[in-house]
Enzyme design. Structure first.
Site, PDB file in Angstrom:
ATOM      1  CG  ASP A   1      15.578 -15.590  28.030  1.00 17.84           C
ATOM      2  OD1 ASP A   1      15.379 -16.483  27.193  1.00 17.84           O
ATOM      3  OD2 ASP A   1      14.669 -15.068  28.698  1.00 17.84           O
TER       4      ASP A   1
ATOM      5  CD  GLU B   1      11.921 -16.414  20.777  1.00 18.89           C
ATOM      6  OE1 GLU B   1      11.098 -15.542  21.077  1.00 18.89           O
ATOM      7  OE2 GLU B   1      11.862 -17.586  21.207  1.00 18.89           O
TER       8      GLU B   1
END
Length: 500
Positions: free
Chosen positions: A17, A177
């Site tokens: 991420d 997301e």
């Protein structure tokens, strides 16, 4: 102009991420950390290719609740931004379902206590415009469909100044997301991830002339994905963040993983940091990568010919720093750890590796498939100590020495879900230090012990049983040094992890 070739991933091992910002001529990058502590590892770079660890954003228990959180709970994806001389990092503690912000004026120092935001969801983003600050995360609309939500906040208090406003529902992929907002020329760009952080992962985006939309999807979404490259080593491309370099070129940093074989769709090193070039076109849309895919190698004229991609092959106690590259499980009892230049002394407790708790455990990420991992271990007390290849409390391979009835023995234990199997036990002389050795390949680990100059094999185990496809979750294998037993003290010396 000469072309430079660089290899992906640019940061290897379990660093998922990625989010990036630029201050002056330096780039700063943050990654998620889940149940490991300190939380949110930070890196810096001058050239986008070579990255050095510089610390963590969450270094105090008061900043993040990790007590007995499940594996792959805790700290989810961060966003790092810089505004008016101050760094901000926002992330989610998925266990407590809280979004929060921390800040610092010195990225090499301590960060603030958390400032909580009432808007829910995960993968929060910050967008600054003048004196206003906008907060985005994923959520659901009234029909339960995924949507990116935005509100304006007071950055000092976290208070929401406006209700949450739906911005974009994505392109129809599951698990919308990872929102990131950018103002580039006259357009607001909203980038997101869809498809789930597995083999269907992809990066999509939309744009608008207005901050609050409506947003028009890029006609050729996804802009970047490897979902159709069956058998290719690099998969799960998604969760990206855009950055402009000092020459005006655009890039996207994103996660991906390397599967263990061409037709073996498992990954155990975790999700890693990848880099792909981005090109803006006259119509204002941008494309990314090699025909919309991320490759193991890119050739580009955007990076100076003086840049050489460095690769560290050897990790030891002496050439690593405990507060930069080593991590604990949840909140450690620091009095049980003593690290000197070439010796780590661990004091055990009753907590084992099979518990969602805090065993005496210090780990470094596995970064490559092919490696040799060694350490000499000396044990006192009635417990055990050794090296664990650790995915989570239910999936780990332990090579250890232990005391049984005043007899010292070496043991290989394989933990795969509900199966706890002692693969082999070998008696060795009492009060003798033993050298533990693990050889790693893409598909297999081999375990042995060296005593009195003799190598004794203890067995092998397949890497795929430590993969996310088997274990679930979002982490990757770490190489943990551990001690278990309330009267156990273990000295680890001559630790080395050498990548081949």
């Amino acid at each position: 102009m000469n072309h430079l070739k660089f290899n992906n991933p640019v940061i290897k091992g379990f660093y998922p991420d990625p989010s990036i910002c630029k201050v002056g001529d330096t780039y700063y990058l943050a990654c998620s950390s889940f149940q490991f502590f300190p939380g949110v590892p930070l890196f810096e770079s001058k050239d986008l290719i070579n990255w050095e660890p510089i610390g963590h954003a969450l270094t105090r228990p008061s900043q993040i609740m990790l007590e007995k959180v499940n594996s792959s709970g805790g700290v989810f994806a961060p966003t790092i931004r810089h505004n008016n001389g101050r760094f901000y990092m926002t992330t989610t503690n998925d266990t407590t379902r809280q979004n929060f912000i921390v800040w610092t004026d010195d990225i090499y120092g301590e960060w603030s206590e958390p400032i909580f935001i009432e808007q829910g969801g995960i993968d929060p983003d910050l967008y600054f415009e003048g004196d206003r600050v906008f907060f985005m995360s994923n959520g659901s609309d009234e029909d339960g469909r995924g949507v990116i939500l935005q509100c304006e906040i007071d950055i000092a208090t976290g208070n929401m100044l406006t209700p949450s406003h739906p911005l974009w529902k994505g392109t129809g992929g599951r698990y919308l997301e990872s929102p990131h907002m950018y103002k580039i020329n006259d357009w607001y760009y909203l980038m997101a991830a869809e498809g789930g952080t597995e083999f269907g992962h992809m990066i999509t985006y939309a744009r608008s002339k207005l901050l609050h939309g409506p947003f028009e999807a890029y006609p050729h979404n996804p802009v970047l994905t490897n979902r159709n490259l069956g058998g290719y080593e690099i998969q799960a491309i998604g969760h990206g963040d855009l950055i402009q370099d000092g020459e005006g070129n655009w890039w996207i940093f994103h996660l991906g993983f390397r599967q263990i074989g061409q037709w073996i769709p498992f990954h155990h090193l975790g999700r890693e940091v990848f880099l792909a070039p981005v090109t803006f076109h006259e119509d204002g849309w941008f494309t990314a990568g090699h025909d919309g895919t991320t490759r193991r190698e890119f050739e580009t004229d955007r990076i100076g010919e003086h840049v050489v991609q460095q690769e560290k092959k050897l990790y030891t106690f002496g050439n690593t720093k405990r507060d930069l590259e080593w991590v604990y499980l949840r909140h450690p009892r620091l009095e049980n750890y003593k690290l000197q230049e070439d010796q780590l002394t661990l004091t055990g407790t009753a907590v084992t590796l099979d518990q969602a708790d805090t065993p005496t455990f210090l780990a470094i990420r596995q970064r490559e498939f092919n490696a040799v991992i060694t350490s000499v271990v000396a044990l006192s007390g009635s417990g055990e100590a050794g090296i664990t290849l650790y995915m989570d409390e239910s999936h780990h391979y332990d090579l250890a020495i232990r005391k049984r009835n005043d007899q010292l023995e070496a043991v290989l234990r394989l933990n795969i879900g509900d199966i706890k199997h002692v693969q082999s036990v070998v008696a060795i002389e009492a009060d003798q230090a033993a050298k533990l050795r693990i050889e790693s390949s893409p598909v297999q680990y081999s375990f042995s012990i060296e005593v009195n100059g003799q190598t004794i094999p203890l067995g092998t185990a397949q890497t795929k049983y430590l993969s996310s496809e088997v274990a679930g979750g979002f982490t990757g294998v770490v190489i943990g040094l551990y001690a278990v037993g309330e009267d156990t003290v273990a000295d680890f010396t001559k630790f080395a992890c050498e990548y081949l």
